[in-house]
Design a protein around this motif. Structure first.
Motif, short mmCIF file in Angstrom:
data_model
loop_
_atom_site.label_atom_id
_atom_site.label_comp_id
_atom_site.label_asym_id
_atom_site.label_seq_id
_atom_site.Cartn_x
_atom_site.Cartn_y
_atom_site.Cartn_z
N ALA A 43 0.83 -1.20 0.00
CA ALA A 43 0.00 0.00 0.00
C ALA A 43 0.86 1.26 0.00
N ALA A 44 1.91 1.26 0.84
CA ALA A 44 2.81 2.41 0.89
C ALA A 44 3.51 2.61 -0.44
N LYS A 45 3.91 1.49 -1.09
CA LYS A 45 4.59 1.59 -2.38
C LYS A 45 3.66 2.16 -3.44
N LEU A 46 2.40 1.72 -3.45
CA LEU A 46 1.44 2.23 -4.43
C LEU A 46 1.20 3.72 -4.22
N ALA A 47 1.06 4.12 -2.95
CA ALA A 47 0.85 5.53 -2.67
C ALA A 47 2.06 6.36 -3.11
N GLU A 48 3.26 5.83 -2.85
CA GLU A 48 4.48 6.52 -3.25
C GLU A 48 4.55 6.67 -4.78
N GLN A 49 4.21 5.60 -5.50
CA GLN A 49 4.23 5.66 -6.95
C GLN A 49 3.16 6.61 -7.48
N GLY A 50 2.00 6.64 -6.80
CA GLY A 50 0.97 7.59 -7.20
C GLY A 50 1.45 9.02 -7.09
N ASP A 51 2.12 9.34 -5.98
CA ASP A 51 2.69 10.69 -5.81
C ASP A 51 3.74 10.97 -6.88
N ARG A 52 4.54 9.96 -7.18
CA ARG A 52 5.59 10.12 -8.18
C ARG A 52 5.00 10.40 -9.56
#
Length: 429
Positions: free
Chosen positions: A105-114
């Protein structure tokens, strides 16, 4: 599945992460293993003393089990799901994803911000390249030189028995155009090099002045304290402002800032703005000034935690953007070629008539757009009136909101009747 009924899933995940058996947890909590099994499968609600006991046994806080992931993570993932626009994405199960697979979940959120940051960068670069007068001029020079060299070379190739004098002329022409091509290419390379540096590379005086205000958060403390006396020292010290034209324009803009600061003192005006809920009409009536002065003053207030996000755009009668303060959630083009649906441009058709409209940016943020147009001061009655318009953007939760964009090239909205050209973005609106 709602967030409130996932407590059991969190208890199970926490128990497994600490390596505890279901029977052991049930015994320590004073309940049967079968009842705990029902709780962990979200078939029985839990709260009060039992929740506290289980949380203590699992060495965690009760709120972690009852409320789950923090709102920031959930909002980030919900935004990713919304941007995806894919029916296969189970947006209603975001909480479950965070509870069961916090790392993913944290990785997906990080990629979304990116992805969002990259899209904003793309919009900015596209806007910069599209409206860069230096680049446009140099590109035309390059194309002209290439066309001349190709034409002359074709003549030499297709006419082998050409007269020696003409051949010499054509050779000289190729040499001249080749030199011009090399010089233009070098100038373009130097221009791009300047663009990569923070202290240079502003193609127009307007862009330099915009950079000056952006670096100061659109609030010039020196003028707030010293008034017009601070203008010349500011211009001399500003690395962004160089050249006669930029300095001349900076004096005009900063003098207007000083006039606004004098007519609308910072402390009293900020308090009045908060009291009147940032209503520009009410503020203009209280201080006896025009709306555009209030617009500019609101845009230069220091950012306060409890204040709404505020942006400002001004343009001339041709619709060319003069000054801009982009609010968070609304990407504004640097200069020119903005969205034709902006209330700012509608105001030019009815000078002196203020309008209020709730709009929504392509990023999904809503704003109240206050717009008004009017003539600048005239020295005599025979002069043609010069009209300028301003649009104040104040963040709001009001609905419904009319959709508007930044500029057509980077607007993701489909089927827009006002679109001038296709968007380079493939993301669905």
């Amino acid at each position: 599945m709602s967030r409130a009924i996932l407590t059991g899933s969190r208890i199970r995940d926490r128990r497994l992460s600490v390596g505890m058996k279901q029977a052991d947890l049930a015994a320590k909590a004073g309940i049967s293993a079968s009842y705990l099994n029902l709780i962990e499968h979200n078939r029985r609600r839990i709260g009060g003393k039992l929740l506290v006991q289980i949380a203590s046994t699992l060495d965690t806080e009760p709120t972690t089990l009852s409320q789950g992931a923090d709102n920031a993570m959930l909002e980030a993932l919900e935004a990713v799901a919304e941007q995806a626009g894919d029916a296969r994405v189970e947006a209603d199960r975001v909480e479950e994803l965070v509870g069961r697979f916090p790392g993913w979940a944290a990785k997906l959120a990080e990629q979304g911000d990116r992805i969002e940051a990259l899209e904003q960068t793309l919009r900015g670069l596209n806007d910069r390249l599209t409206h860069d007068p230096v680049l446009s001029e140099k590109m035309h020079e390059v194309l002209g030189a290439v066309a001349a060299i190709r034409s002359t070379s074709s003549i030499l190739v297709e006419t082998p028995n050409i007269d020696a004098d003409w051949r010499a002329r054509f050779h000289a022409n190729i040499d001249t155009e080749s030199r011009r091509l090399a010089e233009t290419s070098a100038a373009m390379a130097a221009h791009f090099d300047r663009l990569t540096r923070d202290d240079a590379g502003f193609t127009t005086p307007l862009e330099a002045i915009s950079a000056f205000f952006e670096r100061r958060g659109f609030h010039v403390e020196e003028i707030e304290q010293k008034g017009a006396a601070a203008i010349e020292p500011l211009i001399r010290a500003a690395s962004e402002i160089s050249g006669t034209s930029a300095r001349q324009m900076a004096r005009a803009v900063l003098s207007l800032y000083a006039d606004d600061a004098c007519a609308l003192p910072l402390k009293a005006f900020a308090e009045a703005a908060a009291y009147l809920n940032y209503d520009p009409a009410a503020l203009a009536q209280r201080y006896g000034v025009d709306l555009q002065s209030v617009f500019r003053r609101l845009a230069t207030l220091p950012r306060q935690p409890d204040a709404p996000e505020i942006g400002l755009v001004t343009c001339d009668a041709a619709g060319a953007i003069l000054l801009r303060k982009p609010p968070a959630g609304f990407s504004l083009p640097r200069f020119g070629a903005a969205c034709p649906l902006w209330p700012l441009f509608a105001a030019l058709r009815t000078p002196g008539l203020p309008t209020r409209q709730v709009v929504q940016s392509s990023e999904g943020a809503s704003f109240i757009a206050y717009s008004v147009a009017g003539p600048v001061s005239q020295s005599n009655f025979d002069a043609v009136p010069v009209i300028r318009a301003a649009m104040l953007l104040v963040a709001t939760e009001e609905e419904p909101a009319a959709p508007i964009g930044s500029t057509c090239r980077v607007c993701p909205r489909r089927n827009c009747q006002a679109r001038r050209e296709p968007s380079i973005l493939s993301r669905k609106a």
